[in-house]
Design an enzyme around this catalytic site. Structure first.
Site, PDB file in Angstrom:
ATOM      1  N   ARG A 199      24.102  20.142  15.138  1.00  0.00           N
ATOM      2  CA  ARG A 199      24.676  18.899  14.622  1.00  0.00           C
ATOM      3  C   ARG A 199      24.357  17.765  15.578  1.00  0.00           C
ATOM      4  O   ARG A 199      24.213  17.967  16.779  1.00  0.00           O
ATOM      5  CB  ARG A 199      26.197  19.025  14.459  1.00  0.00           C
ATOM      6  CG  ARG A 199      26.634  20.077  13.453  1.00  0.00           C
ATOM      7  CD  ARG A 199      28.155  20.124  13.340  1.00  0.00           C
ATOM      8  NE  ARG A 199      28.599  21.237  12.517  1.00  0.00           N
ATOM      9  CZ  ARG A 199      28.687  21.202  11.199  1.00  0.00           C
ATOM     10  NH1 ARG A 199      28.369  20.086  10.548  1.00  0.00           N
ATOM     11  NH2 ARG A 199      29.090  22.261  10.513  1.00  0.00           N
ATOM     12  N   GLY A 201      24.599  13.037  15.950  1.00  0.00           N
ATOM     13  CA  GLY A 201      25.379  11.858  15.603  1.00  0.00           C
ATOM     14  C   GLY A 201      25.114  11.339  14.205  1.00  0.00           C
ATOM     15  O   GLY A 201      25.996  10.750  13.577  1.00  0.00           O
ATOM     16  N   PHE A 202      23.895  11.578  13.687  1.00  0.00           N
ATOM     17  CA  PHE A 202      23.529  11.048  12.379  1.00  0.00           C
ATOM     18  C   PHE A 202      23.403  12.124  11.296  1.00  0.00           C
ATOM     19  O   PHE A 202      23.136  11.801  10.136  1.00  0.00           O
ATOM     20  CB  PHE A 202      22.201  10.298  12.460  1.00  0.00           C
ATOM     21  CG  PHE A 202      22.272   9.063  13.316  1.00  0.00           C
ATOM     22  CD1 PHE A 202      23.285   8.137  13.148  1.00  0.00           C
ATOM     23  CD2 PHE A 202      21.321   8.832  14.296  1.00  0.00           C
ATOM     24  CE1 PHE A 202      23.346   6.986  13.932  1.00  0.00           C
ATOM     25  CE2 PHE A 202      21.375   7.692  15.082  1.00  0.00           C
ATOM     26  CZ  PHE A 202      22.392   6.769  14.905  1.00  0.00           C
ATOM     27  N   GLU A 204      22.765  16.747  10.479  1.00  0.00           N
ATOM     28  CA  GLU A 204      22.729  18.152  10.860  1.00  0.00           C
ATOM     29  C   GLU A 204      21.290  18.673  10.902  1.00  0.00           C
ATOM     30  O   GLU A 204      20.381  18.072  10.344  1.00  0.00           O
ATOM     31  CB  GLU A 204      23.525  19.004   9.859  1.00  0.00           C
ATOM     32  CG  GLU A 204      25.025  18.741   9.849  1.00  0.00           C
ATOM     33  CD  GLU A 204      25.392  17.458   9.118  1.00  0.00           C
ATOM     34  OE1 GLU A 204      26.328  16.779   9.570  1.00  0.00           O
ATOM     35  OE2 GLU A 204      24.705  17.135   8.118  1.00  0.00           O
ATOM     36  N   LYS A 220      15.735  18.662  10.240  1.00  0.00           N
ATOM     37  CA  LYS A 220      16.696  17.697  10.768  1.00  0.00           C
ATOM     38  C   LYS A 220      16.973  16.654   9.696  1.00  0.00           C
ATOM     39  O   LYS A 220      16.087  15.878   9.332  1.00  0.00           O
ATOM     40  CB  LYS A 220      16.140  17.037  12.030  1.00  0.00           C
ATOM     41  CG  LYS A 220      17.110  16.092  12.726  1.00  0.00           C
ATOM     42  CD  LYS A 220      16.559  15.614  14.060  1.00  0.00           C
ATOM     43  CE  LYS A 220      17.548  14.754  14.808  1.00  0.00           C
ATOM     44  NZ  LYS A 220      17.040  14.350  16.138  1.00  0.00           N
ATOM     45  N   ASP A 318      15.206  10.502  28.120  1.00  0.00           N
ATOM     46  CA  ASP A 318      16.463  11.234  27.888  1.00  0.00           C
ATOM     47  C   ASP A 318      16.345  12.691  28.326  1.00  0.00           C
ATOM     48  O   ASP A 318      16.829  13.603  27.653  1.00  0.00           O
ATOM     49  CB  ASP A 318      16.854  11.156  26.413  1.00  0.00           C
ATOM     50  CG  ASP A 318      18.337  11.449  26.192  1.00  0.00           C
ATOM     51  OD1 ASP A 318      19.110  11.322  27.163  1.00  0.00           O
ATOM     52  OD2 ASP A 318      18.718  11.793  25.067  1.00  0.00           O
ATOM     53  N   LYS A 320      17.329  15.877  30.020  1.00  0.00           N
ATOM     54  CA  LYS A 320      18.552  16.521  30.500  1.00  0.00           C
ATOM     55  C   LYS A 320      18.568  17.939  29.948  1.00  0.00           C
ATOM     56  O   LYS A 320      17.854  18.256  28.985  1.00  0.00           O
ATOM     57  CB  LYS A 320      19.789  15.737  30.046  1.00  0.00           C
ATOM     58  CG  LYS A 320      19.892  15.561  28.535  1.00  0.00           C
ATOM     59  CD  LYS A 320      21.082  14.693  28.172  1.00  0.00           C
ATOM     60  CE  LYS A 320      21.166  14.480  26.653  1.00  0.00           C
ATOM     61  NZ  LYS A 320      22.305  13.623  26.280  1.00  0.00           N
ATOM     62  N   ASN A 323      18.705  18.763  26.149  1.00  0.00           N
ATOM     63  CA  ASN A 323      17.545  18.438  25.311  1.00  0.00           C
ATOM     64  C   ASN A 323      16.359  19.363  25.545  1.00  0.00           C
ATOM     65  O   ASN A 323      15.281  19.135  25.005  1.00  0.00           O
ATOM     66  CB  ASN A 323      17.108  16.986  25.553  1.00  0.00           C
ATOM     67  CG  ASN A 323      18.004  15.996  24.841  1.00  0.00           C
ATOM     68  OD1 ASN A 323      18.789  16.370  23.978  1.00  0.00           O
ATOM     69  ND2 ASN A 323      17.909  14.731  25.200  1.00  0.00           N
ATOM     70  N   ASP A 336      14.376  16.062  20.735  1.00  0.00           N
ATOM     71  CA  ASP A 336      15.125  14.818  20.502  1.00  0.00           C
ATOM     72  C   ASP A 336      14.439  13.609  21.136  1.00  0.00           C
ATOM     73  O   ASP A 336      14.769  13.184  22.242  1.00  0.00           O
ATOM     74  CB  ASP A 336      16.551  14.950  21.030  1.00  0.00           C
ATOM     75  CG  ASP A 336      17.474  13.891  20.435  1.00  0.00           C
ATOM     76  OD1 ASP A 336      16.965  12.962  19.784  1.00  0.00           O
ATOM     77  OD2 ASP A 336      18.700  14.002  20.614  1.00  0.00           O
ATOM     78  N   THR A 354      21.014   8.972  29.514  1.00  0.00           N
ATOM     79  CA  THR A 354      22.281   9.638  29.806  1.00  0.00           C
ATOM     80  C   THR A 354      22.656   9.381  31.253  1.00  0.00           C
ATOM     81  O   THR A 354      21.832   9.592  32.153  1.00  0.00           O
ATOM     82  CB  THR A 354      22.161  11.156  29.563  1.00  0.00           C
ATOM     83  OG1 THR A 354      21.783  11.386  28.201  1.00  0.00           O
ATOM     84  CG2 THR A 354      23.481  11.862  29.841  1.00  0.00           C
TER      85      THR A 354
END
Length: 436
Positions: A199, A201-202, A204, A220, A318, A320, A323, A336, A354
């Protein structure tokens, strides 16, 4: 009732996975039909206009490579040992075991170099020969042992041989495939959609199976209403563009790439590589910190993924543990790309990412930066996976402003080993790609 539905969804998903592993094309419910060969002239003009009719662009695509190989092996009257030489080099570079690599290196040297040297037919640069001989004499077999030969092989393949390929029926077949690719109109009916595997933010992420090939993917799905409500139109469009840029070529195994994209009245859908092994943040929380040997392995693969982006003038922004996903064989992929950015024409200066992983130049408002920002994030990620916490999260602070202040000032005892880790990361870990 909900539990029963979850069990049924899991069973359906697992059955689809098993089917995809056993001759998926034979089980497919749809078949691909190529357009008429007469599309060649139209497609050739289109590809020329787009700057796509050259050896490097065609050879880097899977279908282009296979058709070029077919032309060389079955149409050319004269033998072309350079292509076989290239394939042997690429196979050698993927060998993990050092002893096996040593044996294969010797076989390649005997069959493609020594044999030609003895017959005075070796058409390659003397420096290339000397480079290989020097390493083999010392019993050294680095993964880039035959790298000096690659460009010389390409110089031969992209010459008159490529011009003959463009005039052949194999290039006509290539144009048919490109026409199909250009005009393909996918819908949800082209996929069997199974359970949710993630899941965001926008929307699933679902496990799905393509009907005409039987291959499994991750779908996605971004909800258009949610995107509009959160004003995420720019992010969604940017992710689509970045995925298109990185999902080209045959040497991008460490990035979650996109194969298709389409939309429905209420969703934007990206069809991505399926990753079943979870992410590094999950494994860190479940099993504790990684040891140095594990970290060298994962770091080497992440380096190769970042370099693939940077060669295309993309800064990821991004990086991390959450990801970095794992496939079913334990190899990692960067996922991502919503915050990734093209810096080929103009360097970005937005402060995105982040907290705890963002480089000082990213945090400094108005300061332009490039791909170097990713290497700072890379050092922070390694620190987190080796130590269990971010180098800028002293006393488990969650205050974003405090984390940013520490990042900009490099303050705190927790950074005692950070500079050497960050500065030496690339050079100490890059050779480990031979084990990846």
């Amino acid at each position: 009732m909900a539990d029963l539905e979850a069990v049924l969804a899991d069973v359906s998903y697992l059955m689809a996975m098993e089917k995809s592993k056993s001759t998926p094309a034979a089980r497919a419910s749809k078949k691909i039909i190529l357009p008429d060969p007469s599309v060649r002239s139209v497609m050739h003009k289109h590809l020329e206009k787009m700057g796509e009719v050259n050896f490097d662009k065609i050879f880097s695509q899977k279908i282009g490579y296979l058709l070029y190989k077919d032309f060389v092996e079955n149409v050319c009257e004269d033998p072309v040992p350079q292509l076989k030489f290239y394939e042997e080099i690429k196979a050698y570079e993927k060998i993990e075991n050092k002893e096996e690599r040593r044996k294969v290196a010797r076989d390649i040297y005997d069959n493609f170099i020594m044999k030609e040297l003895l017959s005075n037919s070796h058409a390659y640069n003397e420096e290339s020969v000397a480079y290989v001989q020097k390493h083999l004499t010392k019993n050294e077999v680095p993964t880039d042992l035959f790298e000096p030969y690659i460009e010389e092989i390409f110089a031969h393949l992209r010459g008159d041989l490529f011009n003959r390929y463009v005039e052949s029926d194999k290039y006509t077949r290539f144009c048919q495939w490109k026409n199909l690719e250009l005009n393909i109109q996918l819908t949800m009916n082209d996929f069997s959609v199974h359970r949710i595997i993630g899941r965001g933010g926008f929307g699933e992420v679902y496990g799905c199976r393509k009907a005409d090939t039987g291959k499994m993917y991750a779908m996605k799905c971004l909800d258009k209403k949610r995107i509009k409500m959160k004003q995420g139109e720019t992010l969604a469009l940017n992710e689509r563009i970045m995925l298109s840029l990185v999902s080209t070529g045959i040497d991008c195994p460490f990035i979650v790439c996109m194969t298709y994209a389409f939309h429905t009245p209420d969703k934007l859908c990206f069809i991505l590589d399926l990753m079943n092994g979870g992410d590094l943040h999950y494994h860190l929380s479940q099993h504790g910190v990684f040891n140095e040997q594990e970290m060298r392995f994962y770091a080497a693969e992440v380096i190769l993924g970042l370099e693939h982006m940077h060669r295309r003038y993309i800064v990821y922004r991004d990086l991390k543990p959450a990801n970095i996903l794992l496939d079913e064989h334990g190899h990692v992929r960067i996922s991502d790309l919503g915050l990734a950015c093209d810096f080929s024409k103009k360097k970005p200066h937005a402060s995105v990412g982040t907290h705890g992983y963002m480089a000082p130049e990213v945090l400094s408002k108005g300061t332009a930066y490039d791909s170097s920002a990713d290497w700072f994030s890379f050092g922070c990620m390694l620190y987190k996976l080796l130590k269990g916490h971010s180098p800028f999260r002293q006393h488990k602070t969650r205050d974003k402003h405090e984390i940013d202040r520490m990042t900009l000032t490099m303050d705190g005892s927790s950074l005692a080993c950070y500079p050497s880790l960050f500065c030496g990361t690339y050079f100490t870990l890059a050779p480990a790609s031979s084990t990846a």
